[in-house]
Design an enzyme around this catalytic site. Structure first.
Site, PDB file in Angstrom:
ATOM      1  N   ILE A 202       0.789  -1.239  -0.063  1.00  0.00           N
ATOM      2  CA  ILE A 202      -0.092   0.135   0.013  1.00  0.00           C
ATOM      3  C   ILE A 202       0.968   1.147   0.096  1.00  0.00           C
ATOM      4  CG2 ILE A 202      -1.984   1.260   0.993  1.00  0.00           C
ATOM      5  CD1 ILE A 202      -2.098  -1.251   3.114  1.00  0.00           C
ATOM      6  N   HIS A 203       0.758   2.006  -1.017  1.00  0.00           N
ATOM      7  CA  HIS A 203       1.406   3.579  -0.830  1.00  0.00           C
ATOM      8  C   HIS A 203       0.862   4.726  -1.563  1.00  0.00           C
ATOM      9  CE1 HIS A 203       2.670   2.011  -5.151  1.00  0.00           C
ATOM     10  NE2 HIS A 203       2.741   3.408  -5.171  1.00  0.00           N
ATOM     11  N   ARG A 204      -0.309   4.336  -2.334  1.00  0.00           N
ATOM     12  CA  ARG A 204      -0.875   5.409  -3.210  1.00  0.00           C
ATOM     13  C   ARG A 204      -1.338   6.554  -2.058  1.00  0.00           C
ATOM     14  NH1 ARG A 204       0.103   5.547  -8.180  1.00  0.00           N
ATOM     15  NH2 ARG A 204       0.107   3.239  -8.856  1.00  0.00           N
ATOM     16  N   ARG A 235       6.015   5.923   3.188  1.00  0.00           N
ATOM     17  CA  ARG A 235       4.910   6.924   3.223  1.00  0.00           C
ATOM     18  C   ARG A 235       4.013   6.383   3.931  1.00  0.00           C
ATOM     19  NH1 ARG A 235       1.733  10.172  -0.018  1.00  0.00           N
ATOM     20  NH2 ARG A 235       2.815  10.553  -1.743  1.00  0.00           N
TER      21      ARG A 235
END
Ligand code: UD1
Length: 348
Positions: A202-204, A235
């Site tokens: 997950i990074h969006r 992030r």
């Protein structure tokens, strides 16, 4: 012919890794690599250069994290200085990051020819910073290399067909090249003790910067029938303080490219908001559950190889237990995209 490659973020190291292998051995070209420094952590940058045997960048602008405007502006100014000094015949930009738009904009103002690798991708969601980067880069580049025929069709709709070519996907070339090496060099036991697991990333921005969405993803992961191995982007890590989850989620540091290939090989399914990992799951014949409301890689949806679920807890758990049909098609080319790209640039 002098080619200057502009890269900055993890997926671009993978793409330049395979393109530069050919550039280095092809006497028609000399190659220069400019790293903007957008990704700078050891495990987000250096490890990829070492593992993919990419020559040390000729320039590293060391720009790092900042707001979109500040980051892109610093890149633009730094890249311009290098272009003036190096005077390349072509600039190659990759994908859709802030390094991509900065590189193409700097080159276009200096009338240097630009080739965009992975052109024509559209999510039709202009809130994504990547969507703006793609549209702008495609319109100011001289040669567009589409990884799929869907991307070709989208470029045609925008009136860009004359400068567009279907090349296939360099990430497919890359996985064919590195798959064996991953088995030889990476060791699953060094990454995890788990034998059966789902692989997640997950990074969006749309997920990480929205605590409600992030919480829903972690709630769903906490309920799945197998542990979820989650190599975590910095992030996302920064946003975890307010999120609750249980020990079904096994968080580890970001992994290298070869380790990721090994994890793909050994996982049950993939849950991700990454574009690249959706494709890699398809290449490695693993079903993918995409934690977004749209995908640019619509081919992967065929035969239930991929599902778009957003962050709906019930939909995530439901689709994780869905079956797929074995049939896949070679939408991403035949593994010779790099050759097609370099020949097209040379013969332009
Ligand atoms: C960028 C790309 C995205 C791509 C992704 C791959 C843009 C707009 N986005 O997103 O398209 O899918 O790379 O990973 O260009 N950080 C670190 N160390 C690092 C890198 C990042 O701590 O080495 C943290 C920083 O807090 C930074 C945040 O991650 O502010 C976001 O980094 P940034 O490069 O702006 O975007 P990504 O989310 O990595």
């Amino acid at each position: 012919m002098k080619i200057l490659n502009i890269i900055g973020a993890r997926p671009q190291f993978i793409k330049v890794g395979i393109v530069n292998k050919s550039l280095e051995y092809d006497s028609r070209f000399t190659s220069v690599i400019v790293h903007t420094g957008q990704h700078y952590d050891e495990n987000m940058s250096k490890i990829f250069f070492d593992e993919l045997e990419i020559a040390k960048p000729d320039y590293n602008l060391g720009i790092g994290s900042a707001s979109h405007g500040k980051q892109t502006a610093a890149m633009l100014s730094g890249i311009e200085d290098i272009l003036l000094k190096e005077k390349p015949d072509w600039v190659i930009v990759y994908g859709d990051t802030n390094s991509t738009i900065a590189g193409s904009l700097a080159a276009s103002k200096l009338h240097i020819r630009i080739a965009h690798v992975e052109a024509g991708l559209r999510s039709f969601n202009r809130k994504m910073p990547e969507e703006i980067n793609r549209i702008a880069t495609d319109h100011i580049s001289d040669l567009l290399f589409a990884p799929t025929t869907t991307a070709m069709n989208l470029l045609e709709k925008e009136g860009l067909q004359e400068k567009s070519f279907f090349s296939g996907d360099v990430m497919y070339d890359s996985i064919l090249y590195f798959e064996k090496l991953a088995e030889q060099k990476a060791d699953l036991k060094n990454i995890t003790d788990l034998l059966e697991f789902y692989l997640a990333t997950i990074h969006r921005q749309e997920n990480t910067d929205n605590p409600q969405k992030l919480q829903k993803i972690f709630t769903a992961f906490s309920q799945l029938d197998y542990p979820v191995l989650l190599p975590l982007h910095p992030r996302t890590k920064k946003m975890l303080t307010s999120i609750t989850y249980n020990d079904n989620i096994k968080i580890i540091d970001p992994v290298s490219y070869l380790e990721m290939i090994l994890l793909l090989k050994n996982c049950k399914k993939v849950l991700t908001d990454s574009g690249g990992l959706q494709k890699e799951a398809y290449f490695m014949k693993k079903q993918c559950i995409t934690l977004r409301d749209e995908t640019e890689w619509t081919e992967t949806l065929e035969n239930n190889w991929n599902f778009i679920v957003g962050t709906d807890v019930n939909l995530i758990t439901e689709k994780v237990s869905s079956k797929r049909i074995e049939q896949q098609n070679n939408y991403f080319g035949n593994g010779n995209s790099v050759t097609k790209i370099l020949d097209n640039i040379y013969n332009y």
